[in-house]
Design a protein around this motif. Structure first.
Motif, PDB file in Angstrom:
ATOM      1  N   GLY A 295      38.782  37.338  40.573  1.00 47.99           N
ATOM      2  CA  GLY A 295      39.531  38.776  41.066  1.00 47.99           C
ATOM      3  C   GLY A 295      38.355  39.649  41.340  1.00 47.99           C
ATOM      4  O   GLY A 295      38.636  40.453  42.508  1.00 47.99           O
ATOM      5  N   ALA A 296      37.185  39.621  40.950  1.00 54.89           N
ATOM      6  CA  ALA A 296      36.177  40.239  41.118  1.00 54.89           C
ATOM      7  C   ALA A 296      35.875  40.172  43.010  1.00 54.89           C
ATOM      8  O   ALA A 296      35.497  41.009  43.489  1.00 54.89           O
TER       9      ALA A 296
ATOM     10  N   GLU B 192      43.801  46.358  32.441  1.00 57.75           N
ATOM     11  CA  GLU B 192      42.537  46.376  31.605  1.00 57.75           C
ATOM     12  C   GLU B 192      42.518  47.793  31.023  1.00 57.75           C
ATOM     13  O   GLU B 192      42.079  47.757  29.937  1.00 57.75           O
TER      14      GLU B 192
ATOM     15  N   ASP C  46      45.391  46.428  44.404  1.00 57.00           N
ATOM     16  CA  ASP C  46      44.583  45.238  43.677  1.00 57.00           C
ATOM     17  C   ASP C  46      45.732  44.554  42.749  1.00 57.00           C
ATOM     18  O   ASP C  46      45.982  45.203  41.678  1.00 57.00           O
TER      19      ASP C  46
ATOM     20  N   GLN D 204      45.910  41.043  38.669  1.00 56.15           N
ATOM     21  CA  GLN D 204      46.589  40.897  37.310  1.00 56.15           C
ATOM     22  C   GLN D 204      48.218  40.971  37.787  1.00 56.15           C
ATOM     23  O   GLN D 204      48.898  40.239  37.125  1.00 56.15           O
TER      24      GLN D 204
ATOM     25  N   LYS E  32      43.916  35.728  39.194  1.00 55.78           N
ATOM     26  CA  LYS E  32      44.601  35.287  37.944  1.00 55.78           C
ATOM     27  C   LYS E  32      45.528  34.230  38.046  1.00 55.78           C
ATOM     28  O   LYS E  32      45.460  32.792  38.038  1.00 55.78           O
TER      29      LYS E  32
HETATM   30  C1  LIG Z   1      43.458  44.280  38.393  1.00 55.48           C
HETATM   31  C2  LIG Z   1      42.284  43.331  38.309  1.00 55.48           C
HETATM   32  N1  LIG Z   1      41.297  43.330  39.179  1.00 55.48           N
HETATM   33  C3  LIG Z   1      40.413  42.488  39.005  1.00 55.48           C
HETATM   34  C4  LIG Z   1      40.026  42.103  38.165  1.00 55.48           C
HETATM   35  C5  LIG Z   1      38.629  40.929  37.926  1.00 55.48           C
HETATM   36  O1  LIG Z   1      39.227  39.562  37.876  1.00 55.48           O
HETATM   37  P1  LIG Z   1      38.288  38.552  37.566  1.00 55.48           P
HETATM   38  O2  LIG Z   1      37.760  38.697  36.198  1.00 55.48           O
HETATM   39  O3  LIG Z   1      38.663  37.208  38.071  1.00 55.48           O
HETATM   40  O4  LIG Z   1      37.022  38.601  38.147  1.00 55.48           O
HETATM   41  C6  LIG Z   1      40.713  41.942  37.073  1.00 55.48           C
HETATM   42  C7  LIG Z   1      40.403  41.046  35.489  1.00 55.48           C
HETATM   43  O5  LIG Z   1      40.968  41.487  34.718  1.00 55.48           O
HETATM   44  C8  LIG Z   1      42.004  42.729  37.076  1.00 55.48           C
HETATM   45  O6  LIG Z   1      42.717  42.922  35.958  1.00 55.48           O
END
Ligand SMILES: Cc1ncc(COP(=O)(O)O)c(C=O)c1O
Length: 392
Positions: free
Chosen positions: A102-103, A191, A219, A222, A248
């Motif tokens: 996700g990042a 989160e 984004d 999730q 995810k």
């Molecule tokens: C909306 C959203 N963006 C980005 C991320 C980051 O994802 P990752 O932990 O796979 O890097 C998350 C993780 O919880 C998320 O909920």
């Protein structure tokens, strides 16, 4: 084996883990190393869309590892292109770039927006994001996330992010400047506390972005891939983004992320961005199975029905005096609040003692994000255990 001692000795002390070592799963259930089973209301933080050890996904992954596990983006590979085609055919967007998390998806959204800003908006690079949003833990996505506690140990943060209150269109309007290249938000904040978007907010953001000539970046790391009862969160609002980040649920437990963009926002050219593992054949073999199942007739209607059932039962528990102060949700992305952080932490432990895995999302919010394939009876079993824990 004392796995907790091994962790204490060898692992970077960066996690506060629950005192459980999980070794196996099947459907919505997991087992620890002592043979104890738990109902999984976490799905590995909203990931294992098809549940644990799904036979079709496991077979596809095993077959892919036997065929070719990895060869890089220097070559064409078939699972990657099959998944790209499925994503585009089932969304309002035109092109895909694969990453691993996700990042990395959020980071890629930011890089695409900045390149677009160089080409289309005189070098504009600032992105407006929302308070309580979450976009990842790389340096730029930590800056985009904006939570002081996540940022402080790693200061200084990269420049280029402005934070405004969520669900506040005026705040976005007031913050757009010639330096702004886009607005990046979640369609349901995960989160940061399981906060739904007002429908007027997401629609208004689309209008503001159109009026001001900036990008709407959603984004959906999730919310994407069926979590909210629609394939993409944006479908609840009747608008489409210019750029969308996914991860995810997409790989059903295998690490994969993706960025989808409109033709006009697909601005990267060879050499500008890359990822050794991004869109790796094994992760894509899993994603292919996930997408085929989640887009099959009735799958999402069932997710909606299950989510509605959970929320109705939680609201009934709230009315029955169980000190639940709020219930919020969309599909199987559900949060409920207790009165204090202490009670919230305690309920996570009490539920676990009764065989249900639960996690929090913020100080007083519990999160229910089970596998999308969980059965009604399993949901009831977990909710009964939670109610029992609240009564104890
Ligand atoms: C909306 C959203 N963006 C980005 C991320 C980051 O994802 P990752 O932990 O796979 O890097 C998350 C993780 O919880 C998320 O909920």
């Amino acid at each position: 084996m004392d796995w907790q001692a091994l962790e204490a000795q060898y692992y970077h002390p960066a996690f506060r883990r629950f005192p459980v070592t999980l070794v196996r799963g099947e459907g919505a259930r997991v087992w620890d190393d002592q043979g104890r089973s738990y109902l999984d209301f976490t799905a590995g933080i909203a990931v294992t869309a098809l549940g644990h050890a799904d036979p079709e996904l496991a077979d596809a992954v095993a077959a892919q590892v036997r065929a070719i596990a990895h060869i890089s983006n220097l070559f064409y590979t078939t699972p990657q292109l099959e998944v790209a085609q499925r994503l585009v055919d089932n969304s309002a967007l035109d092109r895909v770039f694969f990453v691993n998390s996700g990042a990395e998806a959020s980071e890629t959204c930011i890089k695409i927006a900045r390149k677009w800003g160089q080409q289309q908006r005189d070098g504009a690079y600032e992105i407006i994001t929302a308070d309580h949003g979450f976009h990842g833990r790389t340096l730029a996505t930590t800056a985009a996330t904006g939570t002081a506690a996540y940022q402080a140990p790693f200061a200084p943060m990269p420049a280029g992010f402005t934070h405004v209150p969520y669900n506040d269109l005026d705040a976005v309007d007031d913050s757009i400047s010639p330096q702004t290249v886009g607005v990046m938000v979640e369609t349901f904040q995960g989160e940061g506390g399981m906060r739904p978007a007002d429908p007027a907010y997401i629609r208004g953001l689309r209008r503001i972005c159109d009026d001001q000539g900036v990008l709407l970046i959603l984004d959906e790391v999730q919310t994407g891939v069926g979590r909210t009862g629609r394939l993409w969160g944006y479908e609840h609002f009747g608008v489409t983004p210019d750029i969308m980040g996914l991860a995810k649920g997409l790989g059903g437990g295998l690490p994969i992320g993706a960025v989808l963009s409109t033709e006009a926002a697909s601005v990267l050219v060879p050499g500008e961005h890359g990822s050794t593992f991004g869109g790796n054949p094994v992760a894509c073999a899993a994603a292919r199975v996930v997408l085929d199942r989640v887009t099959a007739p009735d799958f999402l209607a069932e997710v909606q029905a299950k989510g509605a059932h959970v929320m109705q039962r939680l609201r009934a528990q709230a009315e029955a005096g169980m000190r639940i102060t709020d219930v919020r949700g969309l599909g199987l992305m559900i949060g409920f609040d207790l009165e204090t952080p202490d009670e919230t932490t305690r309920l996570v432990a009490q539920a676990r003692e009764r065989g249900v895995l639960l996690i929090t999302a913020g100080p007083v919010t519990l999160r229910i994000v089970p596998p999308l394939t969980i059965g009604m009876a399993e949901l009831d079993e977990g909710l009964d255990a939670i109610a029992e824990a609240r009564r104890a």
